[in-house]
Design an enzyme around this catalytic site. Structure first.
Site, short mmCIF file in Angstrom:
data_model
loop_
_atom_site.label_atom_id
_atom_site.label_comp_id
_atom_site.label_asym_id
_atom_site.label_seq_id
_atom_site.Cartn_x
_atom_site.Cartn_y
_atom_site.Cartn_z
CE1 TYR A 1 -4.37 -1.91 4.80
CE2 TYR A 1 -3.47 0.27 4.35
CZ TYR A 1 -3.99 -0.93 3.90
OH TYR A 1 -4.11 -1.16 2.54
CB SER B 1 -0.90 0.02 1.24
OG SER B 1 -1.54 1.27 1.40
#
Length: 230
Positions: A136, A122
């Site tokens: 995350y 990501s």
């Protein structure tokens, strides 16, 4: 020769787009979803690897780690709840991916043709994320570091590793985030003027899995509409 591919998190969004992009080639695919096993269970990756290996006639050539979760974990949550949220995200996003990568490296070590790993990380690995998503961002940064380490450690064995770092992509997770943060403000931060589409990430994963030159091993590819450049 048909390329045998294992994809995790393939039921929807980016994972489904990756599977679709790869079906046009000479491939045989096992596309795993949450229905096949809960990656929050540390035993699941080993079981799913063996099951997939059986379904692919004892040979996996490409591993694509796409499974992941994006769950808010507010910093002012109860201590035990915050830690549980942190550990769950790390287990699903990073540790499960590491366990799949370990199985793949063991499977390919000493095999003349080697193999390929494509890890879907990501933009958050480099840019960070919201105050409720420390876990995350950290999990995806760990995935990038793991990819680079595998690439450096096993290139001599023909084992190649790539990471792809999407920004916001039009999936269920992005829909929720857009709604909670205000879509106009978020889009204003993307010079391209829109979020990425799953098929764009799917094509990048397809290329890394099948066509990327070996000298690219260790590369991390961005797909974020220039919202973060490095």
């Amino acid at each position: 020769m048909t390329t045998h591919i294992l994809i995790t998190g393939a039921s929807r969004g980016i994972g489904a787009a990756i599977a679709e992009a790869l079906t046009a080639d000479a491939t045989k695919i096992v596309a795993l979803s949450s229905a096949d096993g809960d990656l929050a269970d540390p035993a699941a990756p080993g079981t799913l690897w063996q099951t997939s290996l059986d379904r692919l006639d004892g040979r996996i050539d490409v591993l694509i780690n796409n499974a992941g979760i994006f769950e808010a974990n507010p910093v002012d949550a109860d201590d035990a709840d915050w830690l549980a949220g942190w550990e769950r995200t790390m287990q699903v996003n990073l540790t499960a991916s590491a366990l799949f990568c370990r199985r793949a490296v063991q499977h390919w070590h000493g095999r003349q043709s080697g193999g390929r790993i494509v890890n879907i990380a990501s933009r958050a690995a480099y840019r960070g994320d919201s105050p409720a998503h420390w876990h995350y961002a950290a999990s995806k940064a760990g995935m990038v570091a793991m990819t680079k380490t595998i690439a450096r450690g096993y290139a001599k064995d023909g084992i190649l590793a790539f990471a792809i770092c999407p920004g916001f992509t039009m999936t269920g997770m992005a829909d929720e985030y857009l709604a909670s943060r205000g879509g106009d403000k978020l889009l204003a931060d993307i010079p391209l003027g829109r979020v990425a589409m799953p098929d764009e990430v799917g094509e990048m994963a397809r290329w890394c899995a099948l066509d990327a030159p070996a000298s690219m091993t260790g590369a991390v590819l961005d797909v974020n509409g220039a919202s973060y450049v490095r």
